[in-house]
Enzyme design. Structure first.
Site, PDB file in Angstrom:
ATOM      1  N   HIS A  52       0.851  -1.196   0.000  1.00 30.78           N
ATOM      2  CA  HIS A  52       0.000   0.000   0.000  1.00 30.78           C
ATOM      3  C   HIS A  52       0.887   1.248   0.000  1.00 30.78           C
ATOM      4  O   HIS A  52       2.113   1.148   0.166  1.00 30.78           O
ATOM      5  CB  HIS A  52      -0.944  -0.004   1.211  1.00 30.78           C
ATOM      6  CG  HIS A  52      -0.247  -0.098   2.531  1.00 30.78           C
ATOM      7  ND1 HIS A  52      -0.200  -1.233   3.296  1.00 30.78           N
ATOM      8  CD2 HIS A  52       0.476   0.820   3.208  1.00 30.78           C
ATOM      9  CE1 HIS A  52       0.490  -1.017   4.389  1.00 30.78           C
ATOM     10  NE2 HIS A  52       0.922   0.228   4.347  1.00 30.78           N
TER      11      HIS A  52
HETATM   12  C1  T46 Z   1       4.461   0.331   6.569  1.00 35.73           C
HETATM   13  C2  T46 Z   1       4.845  -0.944   7.200  1.00 35.73           C
HETATM   14  C3  T46 Z   1       6.233  -0.874   7.735  1.00 35.73           C
HETATM   15  C4  T46 Z   1      -3.525  -0.641  13.449  1.00 35.73           C
HETATM   16  O1  T46 Z   1      -4.552  -0.942  14.082  1.00 35.73           O
HETATM   17  N1  T46 Z   1      -2.753   0.407  13.842  1.00 35.73           N
HETATM   18  C5  T46 Z   1      -1.613   0.762  13.197  1.00 35.73           C
HETATM   19  O2  T46 Z   1      -0.940   1.734  13.616  1.00 35.73           O
HETATM   20  C6  T46 Z   1      -1.214   0.016  12.033  1.00 35.73           C
HETATM   21  C7  T46 Z   1       0.047   0.379  11.264  1.00 35.73           C
HETATM   22  C8  T46 Z   1      -2.009  -1.026  11.639  1.00 35.73           C
HETATM   23  N2  T46 Z   1      -3.136  -1.351  12.350  1.00 35.73           N
HETATM   24  C9  T46 Z   1      -3.936  -2.494  11.901  1.00 35.73           C
HETATM   25  C10 T46 Z   1      -4.646  -2.237  10.571  1.00 35.73           C
HETATM   26  C11 T46 Z   1      -4.654  -3.570   9.890  1.00 35.73           C
HETATM   27  O3  T46 Z   1      -5.822  -4.282  10.260  1.00 35.73           O
HETATM   28  O4  T46 Z   1      -3.101  -3.616  11.682  1.00 35.73           O
HETATM   29  C12 T46 Z   1      -3.450  -4.288  10.479  1.00 35.73           C
HETATM   30  C13 T46 Z   1      -2.274  -4.335   9.521  1.00 35.73           C
HETATM   31  O5  T46 Z   1      -1.984  -2.985   9.164  1.00 35.73           O
HETATM   32  P1  T46 Z   1      -1.189  -2.573   7.826  1.00 35.73           P
HETATM   33  O6  T46 Z   1      -1.882  -3.125   6.633  1.00 35.73           O
HETATM   34  O7  T46 Z   1      -0.982  -1.119   7.882  1.00 35.73           O
HETATM   35  O8  T46 Z   1       0.178  -3.356   8.109  1.00 35.73           O
HETATM   36  P2  T46 Z   1       1.521  -3.591   7.374  1.00 35.73           P
HETATM   37  O9  T46 Z   1       2.410  -4.238   8.336  1.00 35.73           O
HETATM   38  O10 T46 Z   1       1.306  -4.297   6.098  1.00 35.73           O
HETATM   39  O11 T46 Z   1       2.145  -2.137   7.035  1.00 35.73           O
HETATM   40  C14 T46 Z   1       2.606  -1.283   8.048  1.00 35.73           C
HETATM   41  C15 T46 Z   1       2.293   0.171   7.703  1.00 35.73           C
HETATM   42  O12 T46 Z   1       0.931   0.381   7.425  1.00 35.73           O
HETATM   43  C16 T46 Z   1       3.053   0.644   6.509  1.00 35.73           C
HETATM   44  O13 T46 Z   1       2.849   2.027   6.296  1.00 35.73           O
HETATM   45  O14 T46 Z   1       5.296   1.026   6.012  1.00 35.73           O
HETATM   46  O15 T46 Z   1       3.991  -1.381   8.260  1.00 35.73           O
END
Ligand code: T46
Length: 136
Positions: free
Chosen positions: A53
């Site tokens: 993303h």
């Molecule tokens: C990036 C990499 C390094 C939350 O509830 N709070 C939060 O602060 C975050 C980041 C996520 N979430 C929840 C939302 C989703 O249901 O955790 C789940 C996974 O989140 P996300 O799709 O954002 O996770 P990653 O690990 O694929 O990506 C994250 C960051 O979004 C992204 O910007 O650079 O970690």
């Protein structure tokens, strides 16, 4: 609009002692934004990919505080891979950049300092939508 060349590796300070090292990061002082959120990824299986993303506004410092992983960044024209494997360097990811993470080593921890609170509205989760956004 930022491109992958605007996303840089930043050296972090180290307070070295024979008893162990310490690194201090302070929003607005040695981090170029106010830190509104800290999160970390851990227990990531080696064959997992994360990310997939972009963010409209979010700025982040990404640090391999333990172990290693690869971060691929994409601005819609160019891609660049960064291998993160030390707590002494951060990858500064600017807004508007697609990211994917892979090759997590066993026991790795990815620490992220973020400029904004979590907000799903700041995400672009479709690559096609991302390319459309970048072509504006
Ligand atoms: C990036 C990499 C390094 C939350 O509830 N709070 C939060 O602060 C975050 C980041 C996520 N979430 C929840 C939302 C989703 O249901 O955790 C789940 C996974 O989140 P996300 O799709 O954002 O996770 P990653 O690990 O694929 O990506 C994250 C960051 O979004 C992204 O910007 O650079 O970690």
């Amino acid at each position: 609009m930022n491109n992958v060349e605007d996303c840089i590796i930043v050296d972090l300070p180290q307070v070295y002692r024979s008893q162990g090292s310490l690194t201090a990061l302070e929003g607005g002082i040695n981090i170029p934004f106010d830190i509104q959120r800290v999160y970390y990824l851990y227990d990531v299986p080696n064959n997992s990919t994360r990310g997939g993303h972009a963010h409209y506004e979010l700025q982040q410092y990404v640090i391999a505080t333990s172990g290693s992983f690869t971060m691929m960044l994409d601005d819609g024209r160019n891609k660049k891979e960064f291998f993160l494997n030390t707590p002494l360097k951060a990858l500064y990811i600017k807004p508007g950049i697609w990211r994917e993470m892979k090759n997590f080593s066993s026991g790795s921890v990815c620490l992220v300092l973020a400029s904004l609170l979590y907000d799903e509205k700041d995400y672009i989760r479709s690559y096609q939508d991302f390319l459309t956004y970048r072509s504006l």
